[in-house]
Design a protein around this motif. Structure first.
Motif, PDB file in Angstrom:
ATOM      1  N   GLN A  18       2.625  -0.134 -11.564  1.00 55.23           N
ATOM      2  CA  GLN A  18       1.626   0.117 -10.532  1.00 55.23           C
ATOM      3  C   GLN A  18       0.598  -1.010 -10.471  1.00 55.23           C
ATOM      4  O   GLN A  18       0.199  -1.451  -9.388  1.00 55.23           O
ATOM      5  CB  GLN A  18       0.924   1.449 -10.802  1.00 55.23           C
ATOM      6  CG  GLN A  18       1.843   2.657 -10.742  1.00 55.23           C
ATOM      7  CD  GLN A  18       1.150   3.925 -11.172  1.00 55.23           C
ATOM      8  OE1 GLN A  18      -0.071   4.025 -11.083  1.00 55.23           O
ATOM      9  NE2 GLN A  18       1.914   4.905 -11.636  1.00 55.23           N
ATOM     10  N   SER A  41       7.400   0.681   5.706  1.00 52.33           N
ATOM     11  CA  SER A  41       7.251   1.578   4.553  1.00 52.33           C
ATOM     12  C   SER A  41       8.405   1.389   3.590  1.00 52.33           C
ATOM     13  O   SER A  41       9.417   0.763   3.909  1.00 52.33           O
ATOM     14  CB  SER A  41       7.211   3.042   5.028  1.00 52.33           C
ATOM     15  OG  SER A  41       8.396   3.372   5.742  1.00 52.33           O
ATOM     16  N   GLU A  90      11.161   6.997  -0.468  1.00 49.33           N
ATOM     17  CA  GLU A  90      11.177   7.895  -1.624  1.00 49.33           C
ATOM     18  C   GLU A  90      12.590   8.294  -2.023  1.00 49.33           C
ATOM     19  O   GLU A  90      12.801   8.821  -3.116  1.00 49.33           O
ATOM     20  CB  GLU A  90      10.354   9.148  -1.337  1.00 49.33           C
ATOM     21  CG  GLU A  90       8.864   8.909  -1.278  1.00 49.33           C
ATOM     22  CD  GLU A  90       8.077  10.196  -1.105  1.00 49.33           C
ATOM     23  OE1 GLU A  90       8.712  11.253  -0.960  1.00 49.33           O
ATOM     24  OE2 GLU A  90       6.838  10.141  -1.114  1.00 49.33           O
ATOM     25  N   GLU A 133       0.829  -1.206   0.000  1.00 49.64           N
ATOM     26  CA  GLU A 133       0.000   0.000   0.000  1.00 49.64           C
ATOM     27  C   GLU A 133       0.863   1.255   0.000  1.00 49.64           C
ATOM     28  O   GLU A 133       0.554   2.235  -0.704  1.00 49.64           O
ATOM     29  CB  GLU A 133      -0.912  -0.013   1.231  1.00 49.64           C
ATOM     30  CG  GLU A 133      -1.841   1.191   1.315  1.00 49.64           C
ATOM     31  CD  GLU A 133      -2.694   1.195   2.578  1.00 49.64           C
ATOM     32  OE1 GLU A 133      -3.427   2.180   2.799  1.00 49.64           O
ATOM     33  OE2 GLU A 133      -2.609   0.224   3.349  1.00 49.64           O
ATOM     34  N   ASP A 134       1.960   1.231   0.751  1.00 47.40           N
ATOM     35  CA  ASP A 134       2.838   2.402   0.815  1.00 47.40           C
ATOM     36  C   ASP A 134       3.524   2.647  -0.524  1.00 47.40           C
ATOM     37  O   ASP A 134       3.701   3.795  -0.934  1.00 47.40           O
ATOM     38  CB  ASP A 134       3.875   2.201   1.921  1.00 47.40           C
ATOM     39  CG  ASP A 134       4.619   3.490   2.259  1.00 47.40           C
ATOM     40  OD1 ASP A 134       3.949   4.495   2.570  1.00 47.40           O
ATOM     41  OD2 ASP A 134       5.861   3.493   2.196  1.00 47.40           O
ATOM     42  N   LYS A 140       1.153   4.440  -2.663  1.00 44.32           N
ATOM     43  CA  LYS A 140       1.039   5.851  -2.285  1.00 44.32           C
ATOM     44  C   LYS A 140       2.213   6.665  -2.829  1.00 44.32           C
ATOM     45  O   LYS A 140       2.082   7.843  -3.137  1.00 44.32           O
ATOM     46  CB  LYS A 140       0.988   5.976  -0.763  1.00 44.32           C
ATOM     47  CG  LYS A 140      -0.309   5.503  -0.125  1.00 44.32           C
ATOM     48  CD  LYS A 140      -0.263   5.653   1.387  1.00 44.32           C
ATOM     49  CE  LYS A 140      -1.553   5.189   2.040  1.00 44.32           C
ATOM     50  NZ  LYS A 140      -1.485   5.284   3.527  1.00 44.32           N
ATOM     51  N   LYS A 141       3.374   6.011  -2.940  1.00 43.96           N
ATOM     52  CA  LYS A 141       4.590   6.696  -3.404  1.00 43.96           C
ATOM     53  C   LYS A 141       4.906   6.336  -4.849  1.00 43.96           C
ATOM     54  O   LYS A 141       6.056   6.386  -5.283  1.00 43.96           O
ATOM     55  CB  LYS A 141       5.757   6.332  -2.487  1.00 43.96           C
ATOM     56  CG  LYS A 141       5.542   6.789  -1.037  1.00 43.96           C
ATOM     57  CD  LYS A 141       6.578   6.218  -0.091  1.00 43.96           C
ATOM     58  CE  LYS A 141       6.310   6.700   1.341  1.00 43.96           C
ATOM     59  NZ  LYS A 141       7.207   6.048   2.336  1.00 43.96           N
ATOM     60  N   LYS A 142       3.873   5.982  -5.604  1.00 44.49           N
ATOM     61  CA  LYS A 142       4.058   5.493  -6.972  1.00 44.49           C
ATOM     62  C   LYS A 142       4.764   6.507  -7.866  1.00 44.49           C
ATOM     63  O   LYS A 142       5.466   6.132  -8.811  1.00 44.49           O
ATOM     64  CB  LYS A 142       2.715   5.105  -7.580  1.00 44.49           C
ATOM     65  CG  LYS A 142       1.708   6.256  -7.656  1.00 44.49           C
ATOM     66  CD  LYS A 142       0.349   5.762  -8.146  1.00 44.49           C
ATOM     67  CE  LYS A 142      -0.669   6.902  -8.204  1.00 44.49           C
ATOM     68  NZ  LYS A 142      -2.003   6.417  -8.641  1.00 44.49           N
TER      69      LYS A 142
END
Length: 448
Positions: free
Chosen positions: A78, A193, A196, A46-47, A50-52
């Motif tokens: 993705q 997580s 980035e 999921e994280d 979110k940071k795709k």
């Protein structure tokens, strides 16, 4: 659903599942570990979604085309990560009764069972190489039809399940440590997580505009070749003891400059335009020929001097050649604060005056640092200047060009005011380095 209670093998068609071993009940601790690993794997997926923007490819981009960015990196789409998340929500985790068995998944794409072997319970708790969450991502990838390695025949696409697992455990994982509620590498507060600032993020950054890259390379190569032409380099010193009579200065050899030239010709540049704006440039240990430049890079000076783009390139090419920021052992790097961040200041004119005073003073001062401070190793009986010459850090190499060889005059009306040199990307015949090398030659000639 995770089952640690109802795992009676009589309820399952073992012939259809075709696995070696027998599922048994998990202990309470094992069930807790399995549940936690399952939740962690789902949170990680999921994280990543979110940071795709920083970590994943758009579905429309072909995987083969993405390999042009970094052929060694296992890029993920993705949609693949979304599929992994959906599949992991459906699976049932079972314990293999064979204590010698490895973690494995039934080799059928439509299976919803993952059989856990003894190695699963001994794996790392949090995301890392060989972790429990990573093992579940590997298994889910196999359920989706990806082969564990390239030799298997039932895989889907170019990626393997091992590649997908490595994308999380290695390429997207944090390089920093989790301390005081955040990761030191990026400031992320979520324990489970992805990062980035990871190698995956760096690999997805776009390459520099070809014309900009060509101009920067040519200008830096002109600098390196010019110091060869002007004899501001040395060959192997046969009498290193003579160096003990001189103030410290960075001796740059012909072989080192040739290494810099050869490496720079191989280097590619990528642009990191992310909002933090704190990085001038950096390298990634997993990429041997890439320098990443940030927004601040373009605000540096055009011509070679302290805080210049060309000096920054030389510094990071030296890093790609494995020159460290500090010397090994107790010897400290006295130029660690003359990197591209340029903390502190020193007047080049003051530096040259001090150096000239030292050169003509028979009672020589200690080695001259590149900053107005005293190195901690001065006076240390274990410190030998003759041993540190040639053992450069990336910072001393950068400083040799930005401070010791650079022009002190300005470039006006087609030439430098200090020496009348017409080439804009050049070093100076009247530089501090010239004075140092002249004194070195004198010392070597008189040394007995």
């Amino acid at each position: 659903m995770i089952s640690g209670q109802n795992t009676d093998t009589t309820d399952m068609d073992l012939d259809d599942m075709s696995f070696n071993g027998q599922s048994v009940n998990m202990t309470e601790d094992e069930d807790t570990m399995a549940v936690e690993a399952h939740v962690r794997a789902l949170v990680l997926l999921e994280d990543a979604l979110k940071k795709k923007e920083w970590l994943l490819l758009d579905r429309e981009i072909e995987y083969e085309k993405s390999q042009e960015l970094n052929p060694n990196c296992p890029f993920l789409h993705q949609q693949l990560v979304l599929d992994l998340s959906h599949k992991l929500q459906e699976v049932q985790l079972l314990k293999n009764g064979d204590s010698a068995a490895e973690t494995r998944v039934y080799p059928y794409p439509d299976s919803v069972n993952i059989l856990l072997g003894q190695s699963f319970w001994e794996s790392e708790e949090y995301l890392d190489e060989g972790s429990r969450p990573g093992a579940l991502i590997l298994a889910a990838s196999q359920i989706l039809g990806y082969s564990e390695n390239i030799l298997d025949t039932y895989g889907a696409g170019t990626l393997t399940a091992s590649d997908i697992c490595a994308a999380f455990e290695t390429w997207m994982n944090h390089n920093g440590v989790y301390r005081n509620g955040i990761y030191t590498c990026c400031g992320e507060a979520l324990r489970d997580s992805v990062c980035e600032e990871s190698s995956m993020s760096h690999s997805l950054l776009p390459y520099m505009n070809e014309s900009d890259e060509t101009d920067l390379k040519k200008a830096t190569l002109d600098i390196l070749c010019d110091c060869q032409k002007k004899c501001l380099l040395v060959n192997l010193i046969e009498k290193p003891q003579a160096l003990l009579t001189l103030p410290w200065f960075p001796i740059i050899t012909t072989s080192l400059v040739q290494e810099l030239i050869d490496k720079l010709k191989q280097v590619k540049f990528k642009c990191d335009t992310r909002a933090d704006g704190m990085k001038i440039a950096y390298t990634d240990p997993r990429t041997t020929n890439i320098i990443y430049v940030g927004n601040l890079f373009w605000k540096q000076k055009d011509y070679l001097s302290r805080g210049s783009r060309l000096g920054t390139i030389i510094l990071y090419v030296a890093q790609l050649l494995k020159h460290p920021h500090i010397f090994d052992g107790d010897t400290k790097d006295i130029t660690s604060e003359t990197t591209v961040e340029h903390q502190g200041s020193i007047s080049p004119r003051s530096l040259k005056e001090t150096l000239n005073k030292n050169i003509h003073n028979h009672n020589r001062d200690p080695p001259l640092p590149l900053k107005n401070c005293t190195p901690s190793n001065i006076g240390d009986s274990h410190f030998s200047k003759s041993e540190t010459y040639g053992k450069h850090t990336a910072d001393t190499i950068c400083a040799a060009f930005e401070i010791w060889m650079s022009h002190k005059g300005s470039y006006e009306n087609g030439s430098y005011t200090c020496c009348m040199e017409t080439a804009p990307y050049s070093v100076c015949n009247n530089s501090v380095m010239r004075s140092c090398l002249s004194e070195l030659q004198s010392c070597l000639k008189d040394f007995v």
